[in-house]
Design a protein around this motif. Structure first.
Motif, PDB file in Angstrom:
ATOM      1  N   ALA A 158     -21.065   3.539  -8.466  1.00  0.00           N
ATOM      2  CA  ALA A 158     -22.321   3.346  -7.725  1.00  0.00           C
ATOM      3  C   ALA A 158     -23.469   3.020  -8.673  1.00  0.00           C
ATOM      4  O   ALA A 158     -24.341   2.198  -8.362  1.00  0.00           O
ATOM      5  CB  ALA A 158     -22.638   4.592  -6.906  1.00  0.00           C
ATOM      6  N   TRP A 159     -23.468   3.639  -9.853  1.00  0.00           N
ATOM      7  CA  TRP A 159     -24.512   3.371 -10.855  1.00  0.00           C
ATOM      8  C   TRP A 159     -24.330   1.986 -11.478  1.00  0.00           C
ATOM      9  O   TRP A 159     -25.274   1.191 -11.546  1.00  0.00           O
ATOM     10  CB  TRP A 159     -24.451   4.439 -11.946  1.00  0.00           C
ATOM     11  CG  TRP A 159     -25.373   4.190 -13.103  1.00  0.00           C
ATOM     12  CD1 TRP A 159     -26.710   4.446 -13.157  1.00  0.00           C
ATOM     13  CD2 TRP A 159     -25.024   3.622 -14.379  1.00  0.00           C
ATOM     14  NE1 TRP A 159     -27.218   4.070 -14.389  1.00  0.00           N
ATOM     15  CE2 TRP A 159     -26.201   3.567 -15.157  1.00  0.00           C
ATOM     16  CE3 TRP A 159     -23.824   3.162 -14.929  1.00  0.00           C
ATOM     17  CZ2 TRP A 159     -26.219   3.069 -16.455  1.00  0.00           C
ATOM     18  CZ3 TRP A 159     -23.837   2.660 -16.233  1.00  0.00           C
ATOM     19  CH2 TRP A 159     -25.021   2.620 -16.976  1.00  0.00           C
ATOM     20  N   ALA A 160     -23.111   1.658 -11.904  1.00  0.00           N
ATOM     21  CA  ALA A 160     -22.871   0.448 -12.694  1.00  0.00           C
ATOM     22  C   ALA A 160     -22.933  -0.836 -11.879  1.00  0.00           C
ATOM     23  O   ALA A 160     -23.067  -1.925 -12.445  1.00  0.00           O
ATOM     24  CB  ALA A 160     -21.508   0.547 -13.384  1.00  0.00           C
ATOM     25  N   THR A 161     -22.834  -0.749 -10.546  1.00  0.00           N
ATOM     26  CA  THR A 161     -22.866  -1.962  -9.715  1.00  0.00           C
ATOM     27  C   THR A 161     -24.089  -1.985  -8.801  1.00  0.00           C
ATOM     28  O   THR A 161     -24.129  -2.735  -7.829  1.00  0.00           O
ATOM     29  CB  THR A 161     -21.580  -2.073  -8.868  1.00  0.00           C
ATOM     30  OG1 THR A 161     -21.498  -0.960  -7.974  1.00  0.00           O
ATOM     31  CG2 THR A 161     -20.348  -2.111  -9.750  1.00  0.00           C
TER      32      THR A 161
ATOM     33  N   MET B 150     -14.323  -1.659   1.730  1.00  0.00           N
ATOM     34  CA  MET B 150     -14.409  -2.223   0.383  1.00  0.00           C
ATOM     35  C   MET B 150     -13.635  -1.318  -0.571  1.00  0.00           C
ATOM     36  O   MET B 150     -13.874  -0.117  -0.630  1.00  0.00           O
ATOM     37  CB  MET B 150     -15.871  -2.337  -0.047  1.00  0.00           C
ATOM     38  CG  MET B 150     -16.081  -3.103  -1.335  1.00  0.00           C
ATOM     39  SD  MET B 150     -17.840  -3.371  -1.721  1.00  0.00           S
ATOM     40  CE  MET B 150     -18.251  -1.758  -2.428  1.00  0.00           C
ATOM     41  N   TYR B 151     -12.725  -1.903  -1.332  1.00  0.00           N
ATOM     42  CA  TYR B 151     -11.874  -1.127  -2.238  1.00  0.00           C
ATOM     43  C   TYR B 151     -12.193  -1.345  -3.715  1.00  0.00           C
ATOM     44  O   TYR B 151     -11.599  -0.693  -4.572  1.00  0.00           O
ATOM     45  CB  TYR B 151     -10.403  -1.448  -1.980  1.00  0.00           C
ATOM     46  CG  TYR B 151      -9.866  -0.761  -0.758  1.00  0.00           C
ATOM     47  CD1 TYR B 151      -9.260   0.490  -0.838  1.00  0.00           C
ATOM     48  CD2 TYR B 151      -9.978  -1.342   0.504  1.00  0.00           C
ATOM     49  CE1 TYR B 151      -8.768   1.127   0.286  1.00  0.00           C
ATOM     50  CE2 TYR B 151      -9.491  -0.713   1.639  1.00  0.00           C
ATOM     51  CZ  TYR B 151      -8.887   0.523   1.522  1.00  0.00           C
ATOM     52  OH  TYR B 151      -8.414   1.157   2.648  1.00  0.00           O
ATOM     53  N   ALA B 152     -13.108  -2.256  -4.013  1.00  0.00           N
ATOM     54  CA  ALA B 152     -13.545  -2.470  -5.389  1.00  0.00           C
ATOM     55  C   ALA B 152     -14.977  -2.988  -5.332  1.00  0.00           C
ATOM     56  O   ALA B 152     -15.300  -3.842  -4.506  1.00  0.00           O
ATOM     57  CB  ALA B 152     -12.641  -3.458  -6.108  1.00  0.00           C
ATOM     58  N   ALA B 153     -15.831  -2.443  -6.181  1.00  0.00           N
ATOM     59  CA  ALA B 153     -17.251  -2.810  -6.163  1.00  0.00           C
ATOM     60  C   ALA B 153     -17.507  -3.942  -7.147  1.00  0.00           C
ATOM     61  O   ALA B 153     -17.181  -3.822  -8.340  1.00  0.00           O
ATOM     62  CB  ALA B 153     -18.110  -1.598  -6.517  1.00  0.00           C
ATOM     63  N   PRO B 154     -18.068  -5.066  -6.703  1.00  0.00           N
ATOM     64  CA  PRO B 154     -18.280  -6.216  -7.588  1.00  0.00           C
ATOM     65  C   PRO B 154     -19.236  -5.892  -8.735  1.00  0.00           C
ATOM     66  O   PRO B 154     -20.352  -5.414  -8.516  1.00  0.00           O
ATOM     67  CB  PRO B 154     -18.894  -7.265  -6.659  1.00  0.00           C
ATOM     68  CG  PRO B 154     -18.494  -6.840  -5.275  1.00  0.00           C
ATOM     69  CD  PRO B 154     -18.470  -5.347  -5.317  1.00  0.00           C
TER      70      PRO B 154
ATOM     71  N   LEU C 152      -8.719   3.874  -3.947  1.00  0.00           N
ATOM     72  CA  LEU C 152      -9.545   4.630  -3.015  1.00  0.00           C
ATOM     73  C   LEU C 152     -10.597   3.702  -2.418  1.00  0.00           C
ATOM     74  O   LEU C 152     -11.146   2.849  -3.129  1.00  0.00           O
ATOM     75  CB  LEU C 152     -10.246   5.791  -3.731  1.00  0.00           C
ATOM     76  CG  LEU C 152      -9.355   6.887  -4.334  1.00  0.00           C
ATOM     77  CD1 LEU C 152     -10.230   7.972  -4.955  1.00  0.00           C
ATOM     78  CD2 LEU C 152      -8.417   7.478  -3.296  1.00  0.00           C
ATOM     79  N   PRO C 153     -10.910   3.829  -1.133  1.00  0.00           N
ATOM     80  CA  PRO C 153     -11.985   3.017  -0.542  1.00  0.00           C
ATOM     81  C   PRO C 153     -13.336   3.397  -1.131  1.00  0.00           C
ATOM     82  O   PRO C 153     -13.558   4.552  -1.507  1.00  0.00           O
ATOM     83  CB  PRO C 153     -11.900   3.344   0.948  1.00  0.00           C
ATOM     84  CG  PRO C 153     -11.203   4.651   1.029  1.00  0.00           C
ATOM     85  CD  PRO C 153     -10.275   4.712  -0.140  1.00  0.00           C
ATOM     86  N   LEU C 154     -14.224   2.418  -1.191  1.00  0.00           N
ATOM     87  CA  LEU C 154     -15.551   2.632  -1.787  1.00  0.00           C
ATOM     88  C   LEU C 154     -16.654   2.360  -0.768  1.00  0.00           C
ATOM     89  O   LEU C 154     -17.678   1.752  -1.091  1.00  0.00           O
ATOM     90  CB  LEU C 154     -15.725   1.717  -3.007  1.00  0.00           C
ATOM     91  CG  LEU C 154     -14.752   1.931  -4.162  1.00  0.00           C
ATOM     92  CD1 LEU C 154     -15.036   0.950  -5.292  1.00  0.00           C
ATOM     93  CD2 LEU C 154     -14.807   3.366  -4.684  1.00  0.00           C
ATOM     94  N   ASP C 155     -16.450   2.816   0.469  1.00  0.00           N
ATOM     95  CA  ASP C 155     -17.481   2.623   1.490  1.00  0.00           C
ATOM     96  C   ASP C 155     -18.383   3.847   1.608  1.00  0.00           C
ATOM     97  O   ASP C 155     -19.102   4.010   2.586  1.00  0.00           O
ATOM     98  CB  ASP C 155     -16.842   2.295   2.844  1.00  0.00           C
ATOM     99  CG  ASP C 155     -15.733   3.267   3.210  1.00  0.00           C
ATOM    100  OD1 ASP C 155     -15.399   4.136   2.384  1.00  0.00           O
ATOM    101  OD2 ASP C 155     -15.188   3.152   4.324  1.00  0.00           O
TER     102      ASP C 155
ATOM    103  N   LYS D 229     -18.257  -9.679  -1.563  1.00  0.00           N
ATOM    104  CA  LYS D 229     -17.842  -8.410  -0.950  1.00  0.00           C
ATOM    105  C   LYS D 229     -16.554  -8.596  -0.153  1.00  0.00           C
ATOM    106  O   LYS D 229     -15.650  -7.757  -0.188  1.00  0.00           O
ATOM    107  CB  LYS D 229     -18.946  -7.869  -0.044  1.00  0.00           C
ATOM    108  CG  LYS D 229     -18.646  -6.518   0.592  1.00  0.00           C
ATOM    109  CD  LYS D 229     -19.855  -6.000   1.348  1.00  0.00           C
ATOM    110  CE  LYS D 229     -19.585  -4.617   1.940  1.00  0.00           C
ATOM    111  NZ  LYS D 229     -18.647  -4.665   3.072  1.00  0.00           N
ATOM    112  N   GLU D 230     -16.444  -9.712   0.558  1.00  0.00           N
ATOM    113  CA  GLU D 230     -15.264  -9.979   1.378  1.00  0.00           C
ATOM    114  C   GLU D 230     -13.993 -10.024   0.531  1.00  0.00           C
ATOM    115  O   GLU D 230     -12.913  -9.615   0.977  1.00  0.00           O
ATOM    116  CB  GLU D 230     -15.440 -11.310   2.128  1.00  0.00           C
ATOM    117  CG  GLU D 230     -14.286 -11.639   3.055  1.00  0.00           C
ATOM    118  CD  GLU D 230     -14.438 -13.003   3.732  1.00  0.00           C
ATOM    119  OE1 GLU D 230     -13.474 -13.446   4.369  1.00  0.00           O
ATOM    120  OE2 GLU D 230     -15.511 -13.617   3.606  1.00  0.00           O
ATOM    121  N   ALA D 231     -14.112 -10.502  -0.704  1.00  0.00           N
ATOM    122  CA  ALA D 231     -12.941 -10.645  -1.571  1.00  0.00           C
ATOM    123  C   ALA D 231     -12.320  -9.312  -1.945  1.00  0.00           C
ATOM    124  O   ALA D 231     -11.152  -9.253  -2.329  1.00  0.00           O
ATOM    125  CB  ALA D 231     -13.319 -11.415  -2.839  1.00  0.00           C
ATOM    126  N   THR D 232     -13.077  -8.224  -1.843  1.00  0.00           N
ATOM    127  CA  THR D 232     -12.544  -6.905  -2.201  1.00  0.00           C
ATOM    128  C   THR D 232     -12.451  -5.979  -0.987  1.00  0.00           C
ATOM    129  O   THR D 232     -12.328  -4.770  -1.133  1.00  0.00           O
ATOM    130  CB  THR D 232     -13.429  -6.234  -3.273  1.00  0.00           C
ATOM    131  OG1 THR D 232     -14.737  -5.995  -2.736  1.00  0.00           O
ATOM    132  CG2 THR D 232     -13.544  -7.103  -4.507  1.00  0.00           C
TER     133      THR D 232
END
Length: 438
Positions: free
Chosen positions: A321-324, A128-132, A100-103, A119-122
């Motif tokens: 959203a909390w953990a990153t 963005m599809y994965a939050a660093p 799922l997208p994370l935008d 950010k570009e890598a995901t």
């Protein structure tokens, strides 16, 4: 007017129902057993208390995690609501429609604070599809007390030849100190993470521009010969069992003169609560050769993603959203010490005076991440991107097979030449079956 009011009431009711559902959810989170993720699990009761969302943790060794997640997501198994995935998987799985997208993580998330390269890598097609969660390059840790005792000065960019020489000089096996600790555990993200960067430095590549495997070329032979020689002469016993975590523990316990590995390990090495050598450790760039005089570090990130198969996407995104977030970084800093803050993801971490004071490696790590170029990883042009991996779906199997072959050579079960011939053969077969060149 009445109809508009009624519509607004229905929308509000629907939103509150979705929020209530999210708050009553139980999420199953799959993550790797690295130190930063263990801290995340430790601090997660605060998230549960704030949201009412319950968390079920599945914490696995790196190779096992990758196997479980790949199987689950490819078969749409739906076992997990949040997955810890790497910079390798994120774009490939996103293009398959598996994530799922994370935008939409909220106004307070501050996407602009994410380090652009990370950010570009995901990110795929602007989403963005994965939050660093944390990101890293690699560099050389070394014991400055042992170097002083041996009369050695570590240069800013050591060569592989110098590293081998220094390993021999600081090795003291009678007293349980090994000149160098390197990954020996087989896996595309374990021993091959280091070895791919070594091959790059020696002037080699996984594939040429025709997608022909290059494992029997001279750069591969030189890199693997160097690795086997230095590990057999000055490495620890049982090296094929040692990956990132095991070598980090060896170095932290004073057993290694040098360790070339992820910059993310610095937080533990410089933490006196976790390391016996916190005040004895220095660092410099990853080794180079005359073929490639640039620092040959890698680029990696561990990220949190939501599989498309989940039925609890809203709750999963709330956790991510909390953990990153910047708030979470601050929470780690206050509870665990700023040296333990998740590295490599947020610009605000590196401008934080408390982090700068606690982490003498901060500026070096940021520079290494920002200057590593996954689009140009090798001396000669190649058709792929990725520094210590090749960003194609087939690489997971290819890298793991080659890693097993080289691990067998490290264990003395095979020669370097035989290991590389096997790797060449299996890689050629895999690429032919996958229809390369495409």
């Amino acid at each position: 007017m009445r109809s508009a009011r009624l519509g607004g009431l229905v929308a509000a009711l629907l939103a509150s129902t979705i929020a209530a559902r999210a708050d009553n959810a139980t999420l199953t989170i799959a993550t790797v057993n690295n130190g930063d993720m263990i801290v995340m699990q430790k601090l997660s009761p605060q998230f549960e208390k704030e949201t009412g969302i319950k968390l079920n943790w599945v914490v696995l060794e790196e190779n096992v995690l990758r196997q479980r997640l790949t199987t689950d997501i490819a078969t749409k198994g739906g076992q997990f609501d949040v997955m810890t995935i790497g910079a390798y998987e994120a774009p490939i799985w996103a293009k398959q429609g598996w994530l799922l997208p994370l935008d939409d993580l909220g106004d307070g998330y501050d996407y602009k604070d994410l380090i652009p390269q990370v950010k570009e890598a995901t990110t795929v097609d602007g989403k963005m599809y994965a939050a660093p969660f944390y990101a890293e390059s690699s560099f050389t840790y070394y014991r400055k007390d042992l170097f002083d005792k041996a009369g050695i000065t570590m240069p800013e960019k050591p060569t592989y030849a110098q590293i081998a020489e220094y390993a021999d000089k600081v090795s003291d096996k009678k007293n349980g100190i090994y000149g160098i600790c390197l990954r020996g555990k087989p896996g595309w993200g374990e021993n091959m993470a280091f070895l791919s960067t070594a091959v790059n430095a020696f002037g080699g590549e996984w594939f040429n521009m025709k997608w022909e495997p290059q494992l029997t070329t001279q750069p591969w032979k030189s890199a693997i010969d160097w690795y086997l020689d230095v590990m057999k002469k000055d490495g620890p016993p049982g090296p094929t069992a040692n990956g990132f975590n095991e070598n980090q523990a060896l170095f932290a316990n004073g057993k290694c003169g040098m360790w070339i590995d992820a910059t993310s390990g610095a937080g533990r090495i410089y933490d006196p609560k976790q390391s016996q050598v916190a005040d004895k450790t220095a660092f410099t760039a990853s080794p180079v050769t005359d073929k490639d005089p640039k620092a040959s570090g890698w680029f990696w990130s561990w990220n949190l993603a939501v599989p498309a198969s989940t039925k609890q996407g809203d709750a999963a995104k709330k956790f991510i959203a909390w953990a990153t977030s910047k708030t979470y970084v601050g929470l780690v800093g206050k509870s665990e010490g700023w040296v333990a803050a998740p590295p490599g993801t947020r610009l605000s971490t590196y401008s934080n005076a408390d982090y700068q004071k606690a982490a003498p490696f901060a500026a070096t790590v940021l520079k290494a991440i920002e200057t590593t170029d996954p689009k140009h990883p090798t001396v000669d042009p190649v058709p792929y991107t990725g520094v210590q991996f090749v960003a194609i779906p087939e690489f997971q199997a290819i890298g793991t097979n080659v890693g097993q072959d080289i691990s067998a050579a490290l264990a003395g079960q095979d020669s370097a030449e035989a290991a590389l011939k096997k790797g060449q053969s299996t890689t050629e077969r895999t690429m032919k079956q996958a229809g390369y060149p495409k």
